[in-house]
Design a protein around this motif. Structure first.
Motif, short mmCIF file in Angstrom:
data_model
loop_
_atom_site.label_atom_id
_atom_site.label_comp_id
_atom_site.label_asym_id
_atom_site.label_seq_id
_atom_site.Cartn_x
_atom_site.Cartn_y
_atom_site.Cartn_z
N GLY A 120 0.82 -1.20 0.00
CA GLY A 120 0.00 0.00 0.00
C GLY A 120 0.86 1.26 0.00
N GLY A 121 0.20 2.39 -0.13
CA GLY A 121 0.88 3.68 -0.14
C GLY A 121 0.30 4.63 0.88
N VAL A 122 1.11 5.58 1.33
CA VAL A 122 0.68 6.57 2.32
C VAL A 122 1.05 7.96 1.83
CG1 VAL A 122 0.94 7.42 4.68
CG2 VAL A 122 0.95 4.95 4.24
N VAL A 123 0.06 8.86 1.80
CA VAL A 123 0.31 10.28 1.53
C VAL A 123 0.44 10.98 2.87
CG1 VAL A 123 -0.53 12.40 0.48
CG2 VAL A 123 -0.98 10.20 -0.63
N VAL A 124 1.61 11.56 3.14
CA VAL A 124 1.86 12.31 4.37
C VAL A 124 1.58 13.79 4.08
CG1 VAL A 124 3.57 12.98 6.09
CG2 VAL A 124 3.60 10.65 5.13
N ILE A 125 0.62 14.35 4.79
CA ILE A 125 0.26 15.77 4.62
C ILE A 125 0.97 16.56 5.71
CG2 ILE A 125 -1.62 17.42 4.44
CD1 ILE A 125 -3.47 15.08 3.74
N HIS A 126 1.90 17.39 5.31
CA HIS A 126 2.74 18.06 6.31
C HIS A 126 1.95 19.09 7.13
CE1 HIS A 126 3.08 21.80 3.97
NE2 HIS A 126 3.51 21.13 2.92
N HIS A 127 2.52 19.43 8.28
CA HIS A 127 1.88 20.39 9.18
C HIS A 127 2.08 21.81 8.67
CE1 HIS A 127 5.85 20.36 11.77
NE2 HIS A 127 6.08 20.47 10.49
N MET A 128 1.49 22.78 9.38
CA MET A 128 1.56 24.16 8.93
C MET A 128 2.99 24.70 8.82
SD MET A 128 -0.68 27.42 10.24
CE MET A 128 -2.19 26.51 9.94
N GLY A 131 -2.75 -0.82 -5.08
CA GLY A 131 -3.92 -0.02 -5.40
C GLY A 131 -4.52 0.72 -4.23
N LYS A 132 -4.04 0.43 -3.01
CA LYS A 132 -4.60 1.06 -1.82
C LYS A 132 -3.71 2.20 -1.33
CE LYS A 132 -7.04 -3.08 -0.27
NZ LYS A 132 -7.24 -4.03 0.86
N VAL A 133 -4.35 3.32 -0.97
CA VAL A 133 -3.61 4.49 -0.50
C VAL A 133 -4.34 5.09 0.71
CG1 VAL A 133 -2.89 6.85 -1.04
CG2 VAL A 133 -2.65 5.05 -2.76
N GLY A 134 -3.57 5.44 1.73
CA GLY A 134 -4.10 6.14 2.89
C GLY A 134 -3.49 7.51 3.02
N THR A 135 -4.14 8.37 3.80
CA THR A 135 -3.60 9.69 4.09
C THR A 135 -3.39 9.84 5.59
OG1 THR A 135 -5.80 10.73 4.33
CG2 THR A 135 -4.81 10.71 2.13
N ILE A 136 -2.42 10.66 5.95
CA ILE A 136 -2.21 11.01 7.35
C ILE A 136 -1.74 12.45 7.40
CG2 ILE A 136 0.17 10.12 7.38
CD1 ILE A 136 -0.33 9.33 10.34
N GLY A 137 -2.21 13.19 8.39
CA GLY A 137 -1.79 14.57 8.53
C GLY A 137 -1.72 14.98 9.99
N TYR A 138 -0.90 15.97 10.25
CA TYR A 138 -0.65 16.46 11.60
C TYR A 138 -0.98 17.95 11.66
CZ TYR A 138 2.05 12.14 11.59
OH TYR A 138 2.43 10.83 11.47
N CYS A 139 -1.64 18.37 12.76
CA CYS A 139 -1.99 19.79 12.92
C CYS A 139 -2.92 20.20 11.77
CB CYS A 139 -0.71 20.62 13.00
SG CYS A 139 -0.95 22.38 13.33
N GLU A 151 0.10 2.06 12.89
CA GLU A 151 0.59 0.85 12.22
C GLU A 151 -0.53 -0.19 12.09
OE1 GLU A 151 4.30 -0.80 13.62
OE2 GLU A 151 4.86 1.14 14.46
N THR A 152 -1.25 -0.40 13.17
CA THR A 152 -2.33 -1.39 13.15
C THR A 152 -3.44 -0.97 12.18
OG1 THR A 152 -1.89 -2.04 15.44
CG2 THR A 152 -4.07 -2.56 14.56
N PHE A 153 -3.80 0.29 12.21
CA PHE A 153 -4.88 0.81 11.37
C PHE A 153 -4.53 0.71 9.89
CE2 PHE A 153 -6.94 4.55 9.34
CZ PHE A 153 -8.27 4.26 9.61
N PHE A 154 -3.36 1.19 9.51
CA PHE A 154 -2.96 1.10 8.10
C PHE A 154 -2.74 -0.36 7.70
CE2 PHE A 154 -1.20 5.67 7.54
CZ PHE A 154 -2.44 6.10 7.12
N GLY A 155 -2.20 -1.18 8.60
CA GLY A 155 -2.03 -2.58 8.28
C GLY A 155 -3.35 -3.26 7.95
N ARG A 156 -4.39 -2.86 8.66
CA ARG A 156 -5.72 -3.45 8.45
C ARG A 156 -6.33 -2.98 7.13
NH1 ARG A 156 -8.88 -0.95 12.42
NH2 ARG A 156 -7.60 -2.13 13.88
N HIS A 157 -6.16 -1.70 6.81
CA HIS A 157 -6.90 -1.12 5.67
C HIS A 157 -6.08 -0.99 4.39
CE1 HIS A 157 -10.41 -0.34 8.09
NE2 HIS A 157 -9.65 0.24 9.00
N LEU A 158 -4.76 -0.97 4.50
CA LEU A 158 -3.93 -0.82 3.30
C LEU A 158 -3.24 -2.11 2.90
CD1 LEU A 158 -2.24 2.66 3.93
CD2 LEU A 158 -4.46 2.14 2.88
N GLY A 159 -3.09 -3.03 3.83
CA GLY A 159 -2.46 -4.30 3.53
C GLY A 159 -0.99 -4.13 3.21
N SER A 160 -0.41 -5.16 2.60
CA SER A 160 1.02 -5.14 2.28
C SER A 160 1.24 -5.80 0.94
CB SER A 160 1.81 -5.87 3.36
OG SER A 160 1.38 -7.20 3.49
#
Length: 254
Positions: A41-49, A122-130, A245-254
């Motif tokens: 899977g892939g992760v889009v990291v959305i940077h903070h302000m 084919g699976k992508v998640g997003t994560i962001g801080y602030c 880690e647990t959340f993305f592992g469940r929804h994005l797989g490997s």
């Protein structure tokens, strides 16, 4: 997360690339990938302000170490191309922040780049801080993703204070369109979002029948993941990373 989802040796590559963002604009992005051709899977990291900085790139590399292709788009690239992170962030603030429509387009472009890689499942998640936490929710309401994480994002609900310098609105009217499971991690001592605002979001998502899980940490304030700030809270950050880690592992797989 299963052991098989991580790189066998922990080796990774990280580089600055150019991707197509909102309106097909070319923007800078930081891409980190584990070695090997294992589908993942892939992760889009959305940077903070504070911007597209060292801390954001370290987080991006951490996701690669966990076995994901990870990318952090530079949301201030148009505002101050080539500028140092602090200078670019200052220009971004002076412009009222990243417009929501542009943010969605840039995240969609970053997700499309991840899906184009030969290793993508084919699976992508997003994560962001602030500010990125709010933007992670916005992206999950506006473009197809498979999971989203909101780390103490302000003004998803609540009321934007009068005279607030950023051009921002809450996301209450967009929450019915939330199309992915959401993990929220919050500090009980935070003001934006406050525990009351987190409770409001919890209730709204419950009423909408959305899939989500929230965790609030006693004694933690805003930016408790930030290792380079006095706000860093080791127990909260460590537990938060395990939940991510647990959340993305469940929804994005490997």
């Amino acid at each position: 997360m299963s052991e098989s989802s991580t790189s066998p040796t922990g080796s990774l590559t990280a580089t600055t690339i150019s991707i197509a963002g909102h309106g097909d604009d070319r923007i800078e992005a930081y891409l980190a990938r584990p070695e090997g051709e294992t589908t993942r899977g892939g992760v889009v990291v959305i940077h903070h302000m504070p911007g597209y900085d060292r801390a954001s790139k370290e987080i991006t590399r951490r996701f690669a170490e966990l076995g994901y292709d990870a990318i952090c788009p530079n949301l201030y690239h148009r505002d101050a191309p080539g500028a140092a992170p602090d200078d670019a962030a200052a220009v971004g603030r002076a412009n009222g922040g990243v417009p929501d429509e542009r943010l969605v387009g840039d995240v969609a472009g970053a997700a499309a780049h991840l899906r184009s890689l030969s290793t993508s499942n084919g699976k992508v998640g997003t994560i962001g801080y602030c500010s990125g936490g709010r933007q992670s929710v916005l992206a999950a309401c506006s473009t197809p993703v498979d999971a989203a994480v909101d780390c103490y994002g302000a003004f998803v609900t609540g009321v934007v204070p009068e005279g607030f310098p950023m051009k921002i609105t809450t996301l209450v009217d967009k929450l019915p369109d939330l199309g992915a499971p959401l993990l929220g991690l919050f500090g009980a001592e935070d003001q934006y979002p406050s525990p009351e605002q987190v409770a409001e979001l919890d209730q709204r998502l419950t009423d909408l029948g959305k899939e989500f899980e929230f965790h609030s940490y006693e004694g933690a304030g805003h930016a408790f993941f930030a290792v380079d700030r006095p706000s860093y809270n080791v127990p909260a950050a460590n537990d938060g990373w395990e939940r991510i880690e647990t959340f993305f592992g469940r929804h994005l797989g490997s």
